[in-house]
Scaffold this motif. Structure first.
Motif, PDB file in Angstrom:
ATOM      1  N   GLY A  10      -3.114  -0.138  -5.537  1.00 55.62           N
ATOM      2  CA  GLY A  10      -3.602  -0.119  -4.166  1.00 55.62           C
ATOM      3  C   GLY A  10      -2.592   0.525  -3.231  1.00 55.62           C
ATOM      4  N   THR A  21      -7.930   1.319  -2.978  1.00 54.76           N
ATOM      5  CA  THR A  21      -7.589   0.724  -4.256  1.00 54.76           C
ATOM      6  C   THR A  21      -8.353   1.419  -5.366  1.00 54.76           C
ATOM      7  N   GLY A  67      -9.546  -5.918  -4.587  1.00 54.64           N
ATOM      8  CA  GLY A  67      -8.440  -5.000  -4.378  1.00 54.64           C
ATOM      9  C   GLY A  67      -8.073  -4.776  -2.928  1.00 54.64           C
TER      10      GLY A  67
END
Length: 127
Positions: A35, A50, A108
């Motif tokens: 990320g 991400t 994420g």
């Protein structure tokens, strides 16, 4: 020892482009989602993008969607963030992070999902 090292930041004019790199070592890169987050003074850390460990799924913050692209090259243990059409509001310290398992809720987008972080690279966009 796990290390994440960002590079590629700098000063660019509005509308310009930069490509950030995140070189990792000490971990099995193919097992980690990657990320990018950014932070400006006085503000919370902000999710940018991400990519899953397979590279098949990506998510972006609405503010960068259509302008930024996250990629990964597993043979190089490196993640990238291609940033186009940069705006002054993109000015920030950009950090990459590696996460072994992302949550269903955050997918994420939450800093808490990541296990390892780099020190960051500064991006400054002049108007």
């Amino acid at each position: 020892q796990v290390r994440l090292v960002e590079s590629g930041g700098g000063l660019v004019q509005t509308g310009g482009s930069l490509r950030l790199s995140c070189k990792t070592s000490g971990l099995t890169f193919g097992n980690y989602a990657m990320g990018w987050f950014r932070r400006t003074p006085g503000k919370e850390r902000e999710f940018v993008a991400t990519i899953t460990y397979t590279g098949e799924i990506t998510f972006y913050a609405d503010s960068v969607k259509g302008r930024f692209t996250i990629e990964r090259t597993d043979t190089e243990n490196t993640a990238y963030l291609q940033m186009n059409s940069l705006k002054p509001e993109d000015t920030a310290l950009y950090s990459c992070a590696a996460g072994r398992q992302l949550s269903v809720n955050c997918r994420g987008r939450c800093a808490s999902e990541y296990d390892y972080w780099g020190q960051g690279t500064q991006v400054t966009v002049s108007s």
